[in-house]
Design an enzyme around this catalytic site. Structure first.
Site, PDB file in Angstrom:
ATOM      1  N   GLU A  90       0.808  -1.232  -0.157  1.00 21.43           N
ATOM      2  CA  GLU A  90      -0.010  -0.137  -0.038  1.00 21.43           C
ATOM      3  C   GLU A  90       0.865   1.375  -0.125  1.00 21.43           C
ATOM      4  O   GLU A  90       0.618   2.377  -0.558  1.00 21.43           O
ATOM      5  CB  GLU A  90      -0.977   0.114   1.439  1.00 21.43           C
ATOM      6  N   ASP A  91       1.942   1.120   0.809  1.00 21.64           N
ATOM      7  CA  ASP A  91       2.888   2.496   0.902  1.00 21.64           C
ATOM      8  C   ASP A  91       4.184   2.461   0.174  1.00 21.64           C
ATOM      9  O   ASP A  91       4.493   3.736   0.219  1.00 21.64           O
ATOM     10  CB  ASP A  91       3.158   2.541   2.300  1.00 21.64           C
TER      11      ASP A  91
END
Length: 739
Positions: A90-91
């Site tokens: 996600e990051d």
């Protein structure tokens, strides 16, 4: 600017890594340690440029989650690695394919499940959190460990939330109390459930939380002394009988004390069992039950038990897998004490839930409670047409329900939630049995389908091939499984009629020179004040929408179109609350201000909690009724803050001199001569408060009464309550909130 010592940070990282391996619940082989090290290195590198709001390196969050997964939930190396990697996709630029290549498909699948949960798109018409939760449950079909890691992620976020702004803290804490704590409870993670509830309370009702925590600290010495007193008496007898055991004192959680205070309308001092004793004994699997009852016999030799509060979850474990014997006894100084008796195995299952179950079940063919529950959950998820919020409410009801144990005609035992009916029982046997149920017999007697079952009942289901569920059946059942199956059968029937209705509507509108397309369907739904297109087609199919009504629609079509778009703008739940506020702007009220700008807006006071000036409050932007004001501790607050955070508005009282408010007080005590006179004297003469109504009744020396007073604000009400409590004979006084 926060000073960061990078050298110190590196040392801290090394310490955290060693700690992670040391506290692992499962024995790690060299290849397991290699896998965890690799995941650790990948995560450290991926997150190297990220920091949290507190200034701490972001990597400490995945490590914190991995530590909870390793020690408190007790999962193995695959889950520990997935926890370390749970935020990288996600990051950062790392993909699921990269993880599969570097690690293995299982870790990639877990990380993908965790990433899916985080990437739910915002839908205009439904609650974010409820839909988020439903999507999260869908991942249970793949692997229950996704949810377990997600619960660990939530616990670590709750433990490190101090640097966040207030409104975010309240939203996250409300979601936690609304969804994650019940889920942890259902998966048997009692320790984590308790931590989530206490932290949830800390951020949703900080003053209440701090008050209870400080009172627990104040009474700790006295409680420890009392526990020692009881333990010493029991130790002597347990030692004589040769039991191998340890005794622990366990204070009740802050949240459970708060719940008891609210449910029973009592103060902290009036909560009886603020702690419990836990006796954990060593035993072989064969002797477990025998030793538990031997301990029961020793405890009740010394202290008189309350027969109504004996809980035997050893003979019939809870469906979460929890096993223990709970005995409530009258201890010294006339105080009730709960004593929990568990073997080491039972204690491990109570602390670790799923992971410990798995450890003890390996090689066993018996289906565990968790497996049964997961199968029921899959069934519930298949019915995806339910509104997301209803789905969550249904699901939660079955999550937290206490259990009853009933029998089939052949004597097999079945567990159902408390409040389940005979029709729920039919669906618990098999959904096809439920659908064909014509009648039920309980203990040999014919009973209605909505008969509420009690533990020990024996139920026989009478079926018929011609039987079909009706809409009333939804009122006869309480379990999600039964409700979902009934809805499915009703929906199939509705869909058939709706398909015919759609064809019929197309033909009828053609005559009126209107082409049926998506836009027209939306206008018709709005015109007939319905919820969905299915409702519309179904009503046409059964003939409840007449030709004349369709002619009226065609005639007003142009006006309806304009109105429809106006309504869409007005009703959009995503509309910026400040825009709605400006429409509601009014000079009639100057008691409450809303939002950062402290706007004065038109509002209504909510009837579920009846706020008055001085109460802690917030505004809730409704779809049709403008802004409704609720108390911070309103019974519905947690649900609203969790499901509709984007509709919550900060609100506070600024001036209460221009208006008066009604408050209802319940009073009980010992009947004394001239009590009514004394009461009215204190309220009217001393306090100059107007009494709107008063009713007192006495019976056998006890009086009960209700007084409705009109006050200007909360401080006057508090002072009034203090003065009434001083009247001779008054025992208890509580403020009433109408539902």
């Amino acid at each position: 600017m926060i000073e960061i010592d990078l050298e110190e940070e590196k040392k801290a990282l090394a310490r955290e890594y060693k700690e992670l391996l040391r506290i692992s619940y499962q024995t790690l082989k060299p290849e397991d340690k290699k896998l965890i090290r690799k995941a650790f290195d990948v995560a450290v590198d991926a997150h190297k440029d990220q920091r949290r709001k507190s200034g701490e390196a972001y990597i400490f969050h995945p490590i914190g989650v991995a530590k909870i997964v390793a020690s408190e939930i007790g999962l193995g190396p695959t889950s520990i690695a997935a926890a370390l990697l749970h935020d990288v996709v996600e990051d950062t630029s790392i993909t699921i394919a990269d993880i599969e290549k570097q690690f293995n498909p299982k870790i990639a699948q877990l990380v993908e499940g965790l990433t899916k949960i985080s990437q739910v798109k915002k839908d205009m018409n439904i609650s974010m959190q409820a839909e988020n939760f439903r999507k999260m449950l869908l991942t249970l079909n793949d692997d229950v460990r996704v949810i377990l890691i997600k619960i660990a992620d939530r616990l670590h976020n709750m433990q490190t939330m101090d640097s966040m702004p207030d409104y975010k803290q309240v939203k996250i804490a409300s979601e936690t109390l609304y969804i994650y704590a019940p889920l942890a409870h259902r998966l048997g993670l009692y320790n984590i459930k308790t931590k989530l509830e206490d932290l949830g309370l800390k951020y949703t009702e900080p003053e209440v939380y701090e008050d209870i925590v400080s009172k627990i600290k104040d009474t700790k010495e006295e409680q420890d002394e009392y526990i020692k007193l009881v333990s010493n008496v029991l130790k002597k007898s347990l030692d004589e009988e040769g039991v191998d055991y340890i005794i622990k004192g366990r204070p009740k959680s802050v949240y459970s004390i708060r719940r008891k205070m609210a449910a029973q309308n009592v103060t902290f001092d009036e909560v009886f069992d603020k702690f419990a004793l836990r006796i954990i004994y060593k035993s072989t699997l064969h002797d477990e039950k025998f030793v538990a009852w031997k301990i029961y016999s020793i405890v009740t030799d010394h202290y008189r038990p309350s027969p109504s509060r004996l809980r035997d979850w050893i003979s019939s474990p809870k469906s979460t897998g929890y096993e223990a014997l709970h005995i409530t006894v009258m201890g010294p100084k006339g105080r009730w004490v709960e004593i929990q008796v568990r073997s080491e195995r039972m204690d491990e299952i109570a602390e670790k839930g799923y992971a410990a179950h798995y450890k003890y079940k390996q090689g066993s063919t018996e289906e565990s409670g968790l497996d049964v529950w997961l199968n029921l959950l899959k069934e519930a998820l298949e019915n995806s047409e339910t509104n997301a919020v209803d789905f969550v409410e249904d699901f939660k009801m079955n999550l937290y329900a206490k259990e009853i144990f009933v029998f089939t005609p052949k004597g097999e035992i079945k567990s159902l939630p408390k409040g389940a009916t005979s029709l729920d029982f039919a669906f618990s046997i098999h959904s096809e049995v439920g659908v064909k149920t014509r009648g039920t017999r309980v203990n040999g007697k014919l009973v209605p389908l909505n008969y509420e079952l009690k533990s020990g009942d024996q139920i026989e289901v009478i079926t018929s091939v011609n039987q079909k569920p009706t809409i009333n059946w939804l009122d006869y059942v309480t379990t999600s499984r039964a409700k979902n199956k009934i809805r499915n059968v009703l929906n199939e029937n509705t869909k058939k009629i709706a398909e015919e209705g759609k064809e019929l509507l197309t033909r009828k509108l053609k005559h009126l020179k209107v082409t049926l397309n998506e836009g027209v369907v939306n206008e018709l739904v709005s015109f007939f004040k319905l919820k969905t297109s299915l409702d519309l087609f179904y009503r046409v199919g059964i003939g409840s929408i007449e030709n004349q009504q369709l002619k009226d629609f065609a005639a007003q079509k142009s006006n309806t179109l304009i109105n429809f778009f106006k309504n869409k703008i007005k009703r959009s739940p995503n509309a910026n609350p400040n825009e709605i506020n400006k429409q509601e702007l009014s000079n009639n009220y100057n008691l409450l201000v809303f939002g950062k700008e402290q706007d004065r807006l038109d509002y209504k006071l909510s009837s579920c909690c009846n706020p008055i000036p001085g109460d802690e409050v917030f505004g809730f932007v409704t779809i049709n009724e403008g802004i409704k004001v609720h108390k911070r501790d309103c019974p519905n607050a947690i649900s609203m803050q969790s499901n509709y955070a984007y509709r919550i508005m900060p609100a506070k009282w600024i001036d209460s001199t221009q208006q008066e408010f009604k408050a209802i007080l319940n009073i009980t005590g010992m009947d004394t001569l001239g009590l009514t006179n004394e009461l009215t004297k204190v309220i009217s003469n001393q306090m100059h408060v107007n009494i709107q109504s008063i009713s007192l009744s006495g019976e056998a020396g006890i009086f009960k009464g209700q007084v409705t007073v009109v006050v200007q604000n909360n401080s006057i009400l508090k002072k009034l309550i203090e003065n009434i409590k001083k009247i001779d004979g008054v025992d208890k006084l509580t403020r009433v909130y109408t539902n």
